[in-house]
Design a protein around this motif. Structure first.
Motif, PDB file in Angstrom:
ATOM      1  N   TYR A 168       0.856  -1.178   0.000  1.00 11.91           N
ATOM      2  CA  TYR A 168       0.000   0.000   0.000  1.00 11.91           C
ATOM      3  C   TYR A 168       0.897   1.235   0.000  1.00 11.91           C
ATOM      4  CZ  TYR A 168      -3.201   3.662   1.460  1.00 11.91           C
ATOM      5  OH  TYR A 168      -3.916   4.828   1.516  1.00 11.91           O
ATOM      6  N   THR A 169       0.821   2.038  -1.075  1.00 14.68           N
ATOM      7  CA  THR A 169       1.730   3.175  -1.209  1.00 14.68           C
ATOM      8  C   THR A 169       1.024   4.519  -1.038  1.00 14.68           C
ATOM      9  OG1 THR A 169       1.420   3.110  -3.615  1.00 14.68           O
ATOM     10  CG2 THR A 169       3.313   1.907  -2.727  1.00 14.68           C
ATOM     11  N   GLY A 170      -0.231   4.490  -0.587  1.00 12.95           N
ATOM     12  CA  GLY A 170      -0.965   5.735  -0.382  1.00 12.95           C
ATOM     13  C   GLY A 170      -0.770   6.283   1.021  1.00 12.95           C
ATOM     14  N   ASP A 171      -1.539   7.326   1.333  1.00 16.94           N
ATOM     15  CA  ASP A 171      -1.500   7.941   2.662  1.00 16.94           C
ATOM     16  C   ASP A 171      -2.582   7.324   3.542  1.00 16.94           C
ATOM     17  OD1 ASP A 171       0.608   9.654   2.100  1.00 16.94           O
ATOM     18  OD2 ASP A 171      -0.728  11.163   1.227  1.00 16.94           O
ATOM     19  N   GLY A 172      -2.494   7.613   4.824  1.00 16.44           N
ATOM     20  CA  GLY A 172      -3.482   7.094   5.766  1.00 16.44           C
ATOM     21  C   GLY A 172      -3.012   7.288   7.192  1.00 16.44           C
ATOM     22  N   GLN A 173      -3.770   6.756   8.106  1.00 13.01           N
ATOM     23  CA  GLN A 173      -3.434   6.876   9.526  1.00 13.01           C
ATOM     24  C   GLN A 173      -2.296   5.928   9.881  1.00 13.01           C
ATOM     25  OE1 GLN A 173      -6.574   7.374  12.627  1.00 13.01           O
ATOM     26  NE2 GLN A 173      -5.847   5.364  13.335  1.00 13.01           N
ATOM     27  N   ASN A 226       0.520   0.611  14.243  1.00 16.67           N
ATOM     28  CA  ASN A 226       1.658  -0.252  14.612  1.00 16.67           C
ATOM     29  C   ASN A 226       2.958   0.542  14.659  1.00 16.67           C
ATOM     30  OD1 ASN A 226      -0.081  -2.556  14.534  1.00 16.67           O
ATOM     31  ND2 ASN A 226       0.191  -2.649  12.301  1.00 16.67           N
ATOM     32  N   SER A 227       2.872   1.796  15.081  1.00 13.50           N
ATOM     33  CA  SER A 227       4.024   2.694  14.982  1.00 13.50           C
ATOM     34  C   SER A 227       4.322   3.443  16.272  1.00 13.50           C
ATOM     35  CB  SER A 227       3.806   3.701  13.839  1.00 13.50           C
ATOM     36  OG  SER A 227       3.733   3.057  12.603  1.00 13.50           O
ATOM     37  N   GLY A 228       4.021   2.875  17.425  1.00 13.64           N
ATOM     38  CA  GLY A 228       4.401   3.503  18.688  1.00 13.64           C
ATOM     39  C   GLY A 228       3.915   4.923  18.816  1.00 13.64           C
ATOM     40  N   PHE A 229       4.851   5.840  19.029  1.00 16.58           N
ATOM     41  CA  PHE A 229       4.486   7.240  19.276  1.00 16.58           C
ATOM     42  C   PHE A 229       3.893   7.943  18.042  1.00 16.58           C
ATOM     43  CE2 PHE A 229       8.992   7.132  18.132  1.00 16.58           C
ATOM     44  CZ  PHE A 229       9.059   8.048  17.094  1.00 16.58           C
ATOM     45  N   LEU A 230       3.935   7.284  16.877  1.00 15.30           N
ATOM     46  CA  LEU A 230       3.333   7.885  15.685  1.00 15.30           C
ATOM     47  C   LEU A 230       1.885   7.463  15.469  1.00 15.30           C
ATOM     48  CD1 LEU A 230       6.143   7.690  12.935  1.00 15.30           C
ATOM     49  CD2 LEU A 230       5.496   9.634  14.348  1.00 15.30           C
ATOM     50  N   ASN A 231       1.412   6.486  16.240  1.00 14.40           N
ATOM     51  CA  ASN A 231       0.031   5.996  16.054  1.00 14.40           C
ATOM     52  C   ASN A 231      -0.963   7.148  16.134  1.00 14.40           C
ATOM     53  OD1 ASN A 231       0.701   3.349  15.637  1.00 14.40           O
ATOM     54  ND2 ASN A 231       0.426   2.729  17.779  1.00 14.40           N
ATOM     55  N   GLY A 232      -1.842   7.183  15.151  1.00 11.86           N
ATOM     56  CA  GLY A 232      -2.869   8.216  15.143  1.00 11.86           C
ATOM     57  C   GLY A 232      -2.543   9.393  14.242  1.00 11.86           C
ATOM     58  N   PHE A 233      -1.281   9.558  13.889  1.00  7.40           N
ATOM     59  CA  PHE A 233      -0.929  10.628  12.944  1.00  7.40           C
ATOM     60  C   PHE A 233      -1.574  10.325  11.587  1.00  7.40           C
ATOM     61  CE2 PHE A 233       2.180  11.770  16.066  1.00  7.40           C
ATOM     62  CZ  PHE A 233       2.582  13.065  15.795  1.00  7.40           C
ATOM     63  N   THR A 234      -2.166  11.341  10.975  1.00 12.08           N
ATOM     64  CA  THR A 234      -2.827  11.118   9.676  1.00 12.08           C
ATOM     65  C   THR A 234      -2.182  11.919   8.550  1.00 12.08           C
ATOM     66  OG1 THR A 234      -4.414  12.876  10.188  1.00 12.08           O
ATOM     67  CG2 THR A 234      -5.061  10.609  10.718  1.00 12.08           C
ATOM     68  N   ASN A 235      -1.254  12.794   8.909  1.00 11.06           N
ATOM     69  CA  ASN A 235      -0.608  13.636   7.906  1.00 11.06           C
ATOM     70  C   ASN A 235       0.847  13.197   7.746  1.00 11.06           C
ATOM     71  OD1 ASN A 235       1.120  16.078   7.126  1.00 11.06           O
ATOM     72  ND2 ASN A 235      -0.945  16.829   6.673  1.00 11.06           N
ATOM     73  N   LYS A 236       1.219  12.828   6.507  1.00 12.12           N
ATOM     74  CA  LYS A 236       2.574  12.334   6.232  1.00 12.12           C
ATOM     75  C   LYS A 236       3.630  13.350   6.672  1.00 12.12           C
ATOM     76  CE  LYS A 236       4.064  12.289   1.945  1.00 12.12           C
ATOM     77  NZ  LYS A 236       4.259  11.913   0.528  1.00 12.12           N
TER      78      LYS A 236
END
Length: 805
Positions: free
Chosen positions: A372-377, A380-390
C-alpha cells in the motif's frame, strides 16, 4: 520573373560572403542578439535534413533580428573529438584528424549550400589545438578548486568501444555510440564534482526561459530529495550501517535490510558469514550485469540472505535479517537500504519471495495482495500511532531520530559525479602529471596545450589502457614542481568536454591569450536563444551549465547562466515514419534536395512541415507544394503594376505582417508560412498589387527563402549599388488599426438556421444591421408571411430572427 535557383542561389551566397553581411561586430552600438545552435559532430555520414530543421529556427530568427536592427551573432563550429571518428579511423586505417577535417569540409559545403547566415569568420573545431588548449585550461581550474578527483568505482564499460561511459552515455544499459550492451567494471576514474553544483543547477532554472518539459527533465535527472540518514547497527557489533530514506515515518515497518553486493562491510565481517561462498558466487553474477539491468523495477528479484550477520531496527530494537541484492548499488546513496515491504512494491515482492515479515504501518489497501503506497493513519508505529498527515509524521520521527542520535535530516541527489576520463586516443589529453614525490600536479599553464601526439596505432588496448600509454616519449616526463622523473596521465577527456564551453569561445574565437576576452563576454553573453535536441537535455545542457557556473564563480564570466532561452525541435522522420538512419536507408541528404528543388524550397518545407517541436515524416509531395508556392512568389513581379493601394489588400497585408512577426517569435513557423500562402492567394485574386505590397511580402518571406527574395529585391531596383541587401533591410511594421476588419460577414439565422449572410461595418448600429439582414433576399423569403417574435443581434457574431406562423 523566372526563378532559376541553380543560378540565383550561388549568386547570393557569394554576394553575402563577399560583403561579410552576416559578420557579427564586437561592441557595436546596436542592440546585440546571440542565437546559438548545437554545433554538429562531423560524422562521415554527413548531415541529413534533420540537421537543417535543428538549425533553421535560429536561422529564421537571426535573419529577422538583423532586419530589426540588431547586431546578430549566429556562429557555427564543429564538435570534432569523440569515438565515431576514431572507430571509423580504425576501420579504414586512416588517422582521426584527417577524417575529421575531411568531414568538416563536407559539412561546411552542405551548410553553405542551404544558405545559412552563419558568421563563418568565427568557425572552430574542438579537436584543433588552439581550441582544446582552453578546454585543458578550464579543466586545470576545476582541478585547482578541488572539483576533480580520482576514485575506484564500478563503471559502465563498453567492451566494443573499450571505453568507460558515464550514466548519461549509457542509458538503458546501451552504449550511446555503438549501442552495444555495457558491463560493470571496477576502475580508477577521474570524476568532476558536478554534484557540488546540484542545488545551483536547480535554482538556476528559475531565472531562465526554458520549456517546462526541459526543466522537468533536468530536475528529474538531478533527483534532489529531502529525507533522513538513519544508522542501523550490525547485531553484536558497534558497526553502523547508514541508510537514507525519504519516509523515515515508516521505520516501524522495517522488517529487513539490503546492502549492495560490493559493500565493504561484507569483507570486514566475512568470517561471521556462514554462507560466504554463496555471497562470492552472487557477487560474480552481479559483476556481469549492467547498472540498468540491476536497477530496473520489472525483473526477477534475486538476493542472498546473510547467515550469521543481522541488523537491528533502531526504533523497535528488534533484530532483522540482512540481505545482499543486485538492485542496491554502492554508487547510489549509502549502498544500504531499509526495507518496508508493506509500503514499497519492490520490497514487497522481495519479502514475498524470501518469506520475510510484512508489517503494515499506514492504514489502507490490502497488503495480502500488494504494497500500500498511499497515505493514511499511522498504525503499529508507537508514538506515531494516530498521525494522519505524512508531513507531520515525518517531522515527528525526525525529531525523535535527532534527539536519540539515531539519525538526522539530510538531502540526496540521484545525479552522480561526472565520470570524465576515456581510455581512447581521439580526445583532449588530460593535463595532469603523476610524480612519486609531489603527487598529481597540473601541466604548467605556459605549456598548454598539452598536444595530442601523432600516432600510427591508435587502437585501444585490451588491458583497458589508453593508446597514449603505449608511447614512452609521451608518458615519461619531468615533474614541473621538483624536476624529478614523472609520468603523464594517459586517459583523454570525453567528447562532452569541448561542448561544455563552446558558446563562450564564439564570443572571441581567435584569442591566443584567454578563452575569451572578458569585455567581449560581457557584451555578448548570455546566449539570447539556444536551440537543440531534447536528447541533450540531461547531458550537454547540465554539463555546460555546470562549467559556466563554475567559471562564473571564479570570475571568468559575467553571467550566472549561459543561456537565457532554450528551445528544441522535433525530429524529421523518414518517409516511412521511422527515425532516419543509414542502416534503414531512409536518410535524406540536404544537398540532394538543393540540387533538385533549391535551397529555398528545402528551407521553406522544413519550416512548413508542422509544429516545430513535434516529429514529422518527410513527404516529397509537400516539398513539391512548397516549390510551387515559391514559383508563384516569383511570378508576383508580373502583377506588381498597380499605382494605388487596394483597401482590401491593405488590411490583409497588415494582418499578415502582424501574424508572421508574432508567429516567428513564437516559433510557429508553419503558420507564418501558411499566412503568406493565404496572402498570395489574395494577391492573385486581386489581379494586381503595388510595388510596396510586393516589397512587404518578400521581406516577410526573406528569413525562410532568402535567395529568391533577394533576387526579387534586386529586380525591383532596390539594390542598384550591389550592397543594399534585402536581408538587412528594415523589417515591416504594421498599423494595429488596420489589422481590425472594418467590415465583417455575419450569417443570418431564422429560427436558429442560417438562411443567408450580410456584410456589416463593424460600427453599424443595431437597427441598421437588422434592416440590412431583413433585406437580404434569402432571409426575406423565410420572414415573409411570418410573425416576428424576437430579434437577436450580437455585434460581429450573431444575427437571429425568431418567427412563428
Amino acid at each position: 520573373m523566372k526563378y532559376d535557383f541553380k543560378e540565383i542561389e550561388p549568386k547570393w551566397q557569394k554576394a553575402w560572403a563577399d560583403n561579410h553581411t552576416f559578420q557579427a561586430v564586437d561592441f557595436s552600438p546596436k542592440k546585440k542578439w546571440y542565437g546559438l545552435v548545437e554545433f554538429p559532430y562531423p560524422s562521415g555520414a554527413g548531415m541529413h535534413v534533420g540537421h537543417i530543421k535543428a538549425y533553421s529556427s535560429i536561422e529564421v530568427l537571426s535573419r529577422k533580428r538583423r532586419m530589426q536592427g540588431y547586431n546578430v551573432l549566429f556562429p557555427i563550429g564543429f564538435d570534432s573529438f569523440g569515438l565515431p571518428a576514431e572507430n571509423y579511423a580504425i576501420k579504414t586505417n586512416t588517422h582521426p584528424h584527417d577524417i575529421t577535417e575531411k568531414n568538416i569540409e563536407h559539412f561546411t559545403e552542405q551548410l553553405k549550400s542551404v544558405g545559412f547566415s552563419f558568421d563563418w569568420d568565427r568557425e572552430f573545431a574542438t579537436s584543433r589545438k588552439d581550441y582544446y588548449k582552453w578546454t585543458q585550461w578550464i579543466f586545470e581550474k576545476l582541478y585547482e578548486k578541488g572539483l576533480v578527483f580520482r576514485s575506484k568505482t564500478l563503471v559502465n564499460y563498453c567492451p566494443h568501444c573499450k571505453v568507460v561511459l558515464s550514466n548519461e552515455d549509457s542509458q538503458g544499459g546501451k552504449c550511446d555510440i555503438c549501442h552495444s550492451d555495457v558491463v560493470q567494471l571496477s576502475k580508477d576514474v577521474w570524476f568532476l564534482r558536478i554534484t557540488d553544483y546540484a542545488d545551483r543547477l536547480l535554482s538556476g532554472l528559475d531565472s531562465v526561459d526554458y520549456p517546462e518539459s526541459i526543466k522537468q527533465q533536468e530536475v528529474s535527472w538531478i533527483g534532489k530529495s529531502t529525507g533522513a540518514f538513519v544508522n542501523f547497527t550490525l547485531a553484536g557489533t558497534d558497526e553502523k550501517l547508514e541508510i537514507y530514506t525519504t519516509r523515515c515515518d515508516t521505520l516501524y515497518g522495517v522488517t529487513f535490510m539490503v546492502v549492495a553486493p560490493e559493500h565493504p562491510v561484507l569483507d570486514k565481517y566475512k568470517d561471521r558469514i556462514a554462507n560466504w561462498s554463496a555471497v562470492e558466487d552472487y557477487r560474480k553474477e552481479c559483476a556481469k550485469k549492467t547498472e540498468f539491468e540491476r536497477t530496473q523495477l520489472v525483473k526477477d528479484k534475486t538476493g542472498v540472505k546473510l547467515e550469521g550477520l543481522a541488523a537491528v531496527n533502531p526504533i523497535t530494537g528488534k533484530e532483522i535479517p540482512l540481505f545482499i541484492a543486485d538492485y542496491v548499488m554502492m554508487g547510489y546513496g549509502t549502498g544500504a537500504i531499509m526495507a518496508v515491504p508493506a509500503h514499497d512494491q519492490r520490497d514487497y515482492d522481495f519479502a514475498k519471495k524470501f518469506g520475510m515479515d510484512i508489517v503494515q504501518v499506514i492504514e489502507g489497501g490490502n497488503i495480502e495482495e500488494e504494497a500500500y503506497t498511499g497515505d493514511g493513519q499511522m498504525i503499529n508505529s508507537g508514538f506515531l500511532n494516530g498521525f494522519t498527515n505524512k508531513k507531520d509524521s515525518i517531522a515527528r520521527m525526525l525529531e525523535e531520530l535527532e534527539k536519540t542520535g539515531i539519525g538526522h535530516k539530510g538531502v540526496q541527489y540521484k545525479m552522480k559525479d561526472w565520470a570524465f576520463n576515456r581510455q581512447r586516443y581521439w580526445g583532449e589529453p588530460i593535463p595532469l602529471i603523476h610524480c612519486p614525490s609531489c603527487g598529481t600536479v597540473t601541466v604548467p599553464e605556459n605549456e598548454l596545450p598539452l598536444e595530442l601526439p601523432p600516432v600510427s596505432n591508435f587502437e585501444p588496448g585490451t588491458d583497458g589502457q589508453s593508446p597514449l600509454a603505449k608511447l614512452p616519449e609521451f608518458v615519461n616526463c619531468k615533474c614541473p614542481k621538483c624536476g624529478g622523473d614523472a609520468k603523464r596521465e594517459t586517459d583523454t577527456m570525453p567528447q562532452w568536454a569541448g561542448s561544455s564551453w563552446y558558446f563562450l569561445r564564439f564570443c572571441d574565437p581567435h584569442n591566443e591569450n584567454a578563452f575569451a576576452d572578458k569585455k567581449k563576454l560581457e557584451y555578448w553573453m548570455p546566449v539570447d536563444h539556444y536551440n537543440g535536441g531534447m536528447e541533450h537535455v540531461t547531458r550537454h545542457l547540465l554539463y555546460s551549465r555546470f562549467w559556466h557556473q563554475f567559471l562564473y564563480d571564479i570570475g571568468e564570466v559575467t553571467t550566472p547562466e549561459p543561456y537565457a532561452k532554450r528551445t528544441y525541435q522535433g525530429m524529421i522522420l523518414g518517409s516511412d515514419g521511422e527515425k532516419m538512419s543509414k542502416s534503414k536507408g531512409n536518410v535524406i541528404d540536404p544537398i540532394d534536395i538543393v540540387k533538385v528543388y533549391g535551397a529555398d524550397a528545402l528551407r521553406t518545407y522544413v519550416m512548413f512541415m508542422g509544429d516545430y517541436a513535434s516529429a514529422a515524416p518527410w513527404n516529397d509531395e509537400s516539398l513539391k507544394g512548397c516549390k510551387r508556392f515559391l514559383d508563384r512568389v516569383a511570378a508576383l513581379t508580373d502583377i506588381a503594376t498597380a499605382e494605388k493601394e487596394d483597401p482590401k489588400l491593405e488590411s490583409s497585408l497588415h494582418k499578415t505582417i502582424k501574424k508572421v512577426s508574432e508567429d516567428i517569435e513564437n516559433m510557429k513557423f508553419n503558420t507564418a508560412i501558411a499566412a503568406l500562402m493565404s496572402l498570395i492567394n489574395e494577391f492573385t485574386k486581386a489581379g494586381s498589387i503595388t510595388k510596396n505590397d510586393l516589397v512587404v511580402f518578400i521581406k516577410l518571406l526573406s528569413p525562410f527563402a532568402p535567395h529568391m527574395t533577394e533576387e526579387i529585391w534586386q529586380q525591383l531596383g532596390m539594390n542598384e549599388d550591389g550592397k543594399t541587401f534585402l536581408t538587412v533591410s528594415e523589417w515591416p511594421s504594421y498599423d494595429e488599426a488596420k489589422t481590425v476588419d472594418s467590415v465583417k460577414t455575419i450569417g443570418v439565422q431564422v429560427n436558429g438556421k442560417v438562411r443567408g449572410a450580410v456584410e456589416l461595418p463593424v460600427d453599424i448600429s443595431k437597427d441598421e444591421a437588422l434592416a440590412l439582414a431583413k433585406a437580404e433576399p434569402n432571409v426575406a423569403k423565410f420572414l415573409e408571411g411570418k410573425t416576428l417574435v424576437k430579434e437577436i443581434y450580437v455585434p460581429g457574431r450573431i444575427l437571429n430572427f425568431v418567427v412563428k406562423g
